[in-house]
Design a protein around this motif. Sequence first.
Motif, PDB file in Angstrom:
ATOM      1  N   LYS A  13      89.670 -35.396  39.228  1.00 17.35           N
ATOM      2  CA  LYS A  13      88.892 -34.948  38.075  1.00 17.35           C
ATOM      3  C   LYS A  13      88.169 -36.104  37.387  1.00 17.35           C
ATOM      4  N   GLU A  15      97.813 -25.863  24.094  1.00 16.93           N
ATOM      5  CA  GLU A  15      96.354 -25.966  24.017  1.00 16.93           C
ATOM      6  C   GLU A  15      95.841 -27.166  24.814  1.00 16.93           C
ATOM      7  N   LYS A  27      95.784 -26.325  28.485  1.00 16.38           N
ATOM      8  CA  LYS A  27      94.636 -25.452  28.806  1.00 16.38           C
ATOM      9  C   LYS A  27      93.359 -26.282  28.913  1.00 16.38           C
ATOM     10  N   LYS A  28      93.177 -27.204  27.981  1.00 18.51           N
ATOM     11  CA  LYS A  28      91.996 -28.058  27.993  1.00 18.51           C
ATOM     12  C   LYS A  28      91.979 -28.934  29.250  1.00 18.51           C
ATOM     13  N   LYS A  77      93.416 -28.406  32.130  1.00 17.80           N
ATOM     14  CA  LYS A  77      93.179 -27.593  33.328  1.00 17.80           C
ATOM     15  C   LYS A  77      91.728 -27.132  33.442  1.00 17.80           C
ATOM     16  N   SER A  78      91.005 -27.141  32.335  1.00 21.68           N
ATOM     17  CA  SER A  78      89.602 -26.721  32.367  1.00 21.68           C
ATOM     18  C   SER A  78      88.652 -27.844  32.824  1.00 21.68           C
ATOM     19  N   TYR A  79      89.152 -29.069  32.898  1.00 26.93           N
ATOM     20  CA  TYR A  79      88.309 -30.201  33.345  1.00 26.93           C
ATOM     21  C   TYR A  79      87.894 -30.010  34.782  1.00 26.93           C
TER      22      TYR A  79
END
Length: 96
Positions: free
Chosen positions: A47, A88, A91-92, A94-96
């Motif tokens: 990432k 939170e 979640k952030k 994993k969104s990368y």
Amino acid sequence: MEKRNNKYQIDLKELALKDGAQAEKTLSFNFENHDDLFKIFDIIQSKNIFDNEKTAHEFALGLKLFTEVMLTNKQHPLFEELRPAVTEFMKKLKSY
């Protein structure tokens, strides 16, 4: 039914101390994690969140050790206020 986890070992050794004292301490322990840590290392590195592999590995290992302790001790009052923020954050991430 018993939950199956991946099993790992960490070996930590002092190499040099900033105060010049003799570096002689070691620590070794086994632990379990529900995730494949080497897969996590690869994902974090791919990432490109950090500039180098060493930082990515430090981050991934620290995060996975910490969050596994949190999951194992869900009801511990120490994590009560932190749990929503970590959720939170994950979640952030994993969104990368």
